[in-house]
Design a protein around this motif. Sequence first.
Motif, mmCIF file in Angstrom:
data_model
loop_
_atom_site.group_PDB
_atom_site.id
_atom_site.type_symbol
_atom_site.label_atom_id
_atom_site.label_comp_id
_atom_site.label_asym_id
_atom_site.label_seq_id
_atom_site.Cartn_x
_atom_site.Cartn_y
_atom_site.Cartn_z
ATOM 1 N N VAL A 232 -9.889 67.203 47.595
ATOM 2 C CA VAL A 232 -8.805 67.356 48.286
ATOM 3 C C VAL A 232 -7.980 66.452 47.688
ATOM 4 O O VAL A 232 -6.880 66.523 47.247
ATOM 5 C CB VAL A 232 -8.669 68.104 49.240
ATOM 6 N N HIS A 233 -8.116 65.310 48.251
ATOM 7 C CA HIS A 233 -7.375 63.908 48.094
ATOM 8 C C HIS A 233 -7.463 63.275 46.707
ATOM 9 O O HIS A 233 -5.573 63.463 46.084
ATOM 10 C CB HIS A 233 -7.320 63.201 48.482
ATOM 11 N N ALA B 98 -7.530 68.926 55.495
ATOM 12 C CA ALA B 98 -7.630 68.021 53.993
ATOM 13 C C ALA B 98 -6.060 68.955 53.286
ATOM 14 O O ALA B 98 -5.801 68.293 52.635
ATOM 15 C CB ALA B 98 -8.806 68.262 53.032
ATOM 16 N N ALA B 99 -6.568 70.238 53.581
ATOM 17 C CA ALA B 99 -5.113 71.102 53.443
ATOM 18 C C ALA B 99 -3.830 70.197 54.009
ATOM 19 O O ALA B 99 -2.675 69.978 53.266
ATOM 20 C CB ALA B 99 -5.202 71.899 53.727
ATOM 21 N N LYS B 100 -3.887 69.889 54.957
ATOM 22 C CA LYS B 100 -2.654 69.962 56.063
ATOM 23 C C LYS B 100 -2.309 68.520 55.962
ATOM 24 O O LYS B 100 -1.001 68.255 54.930
ATOM 25 C CB LYS B 100 -3.096 69.363 57.597
ATOM 26 N N ALA C 298 -1.148 71.100 51.271
ATOM 27 C CA ALA C 298 -1.143 72.438 50.821
ATOM 28 C C ALA C 298 -1.318 73.251 52.378
ATOM 29 O O ALA C 298 -1.460 73.412 52.854
ATOM 30 C CB ALA C 298 -2.859 72.412 50.571
ATOM 31 N N LYS C 299 -1.167 74.778 51.413
ATOM 32 C CA LYS C 299 -0.786 76.421 52.317
ATOM 33 C C LYS C 299 -2.852 76.575 52.471
ATOM 34 O O LYS C 299 -3.482 76.406 51.242
ATOM 35 C CB LYS C 299 -0.083 77.521 51.476
ATOM 36 N N PHE C 300 -3.029 77.434 53.031
ATOM 37 C CA PHE C 300 -4.771 77.460 53.866
ATOM 38 C C PHE C 300 -5.041 78.954 54.030
ATOM 39 O O PHE C 300 -3.649 79.328 54.739
ATOM 40 C CB PHE C 300 -5.464 76.475 54.967
ATOM 41 N N GLU D 171 0.960 76.020 57.942
ATOM 42 C CA GLU D 171 0.723 77.222 57.125
ATOM 43 C C GLU D 171 0.120 77.979 56.294
ATOM 44 O O GLU D 171 -0.667 77.395 56.258
ATOM 45 C CB GLU D 171 1.584 75.671 55.567
ATOM 46 N N HIS D 172 -0.864 78.861 57.469
ATOM 47 C CA HIS D 172 -1.783 79.663 57.330
ATOM 48 C C HIS D 172 -1.692 79.983 57.135
ATOM 49 O O HIS D 172 -1.299 81.419 57.801
ATOM 50 C CB HIS D 172 -2.882 78.756 58.197
#
Length: 285
Positions: free
Chosen positions: A47-48, A88-90, A94-96, A142-143
């Motif tokens: 993800v990174h 990882a999204a956080k 990123a939105k999840f 943001e989920h």
Amino acid sequence: MEILVTGVTGQLGYDVVRRGNEKGLNISGIGRSDLDIANEKDVYDYVHLMKPSVIIHCAAYTAVDKAEDDKENCWNVNVEGTKYLANAAKAVGAKFLYISTDYVFDGFGESPFLETDLPNPIGVYGSTKYEAEKKVQEIIQEHFIVRISWVFGINGHNFIKTMLKLAESRKELNVVGDQFGSPTYTYDLAKLLLEMVHGEQYGVYHASNEGFCSWAEFAEEIFNQSKVDIKVNTITTEEFPTRAVRPKNSRMSKEKLIMNGFYLLPPWQDAVKRYIDEINKEVRK
């Protein structure tokens, strides 16, 4: 916006990527051979490196009966894997969007379950999906959590394909008639999910094609649409025992979709017709 979709080899992940490509979105899908989501370091590194704007997490351990005896693997994929992806999204901003299930509910009663009803899963699979929901809510603001049911898509095994295959060699079939829910065509659902992630109306949603039916009614509609002459015998859940207990009431309310201005998916009968047309086109290729 760069969108990363897990579970691309499954029914829903495949259609999310397909819909995204049709719309010209910057979207990519990964499967188990690309990333082991139960490996925290691998998830973090992947993800990174990619730094997506959105992760749509469709990958899951979905073998409901097998899960009863394979609890550790089911937990690692559904709970730990979701936790690692949400973290990882956080970390990359990123939105999840997490795909959950009607199996988080116990299936009691006859009223559609509301998004705000307290889940009470009755099996290992449902329990892991609910635990994953809680992880998502704890980790990332943001989920989106989208509960779905009775899924069918072009890329994978499902009830429609099973019924049509069985009908090739039988004149009648016994199908459970006291479990009720809503079939969900992944191609229809994918459009909604992609619309969702372009906004910020976060929270828990229920999404499936409109209308309710029993599995037996679902089977009858499949055969009617396919012009297959076969008798469907309606039986009870008790007459068709399975390793995992299935919820008898999988009806889910769509109030949250309506409140936030999202469109409702077409009636399930219409979805079945279009899906069978799609299957027939694939066969003719």
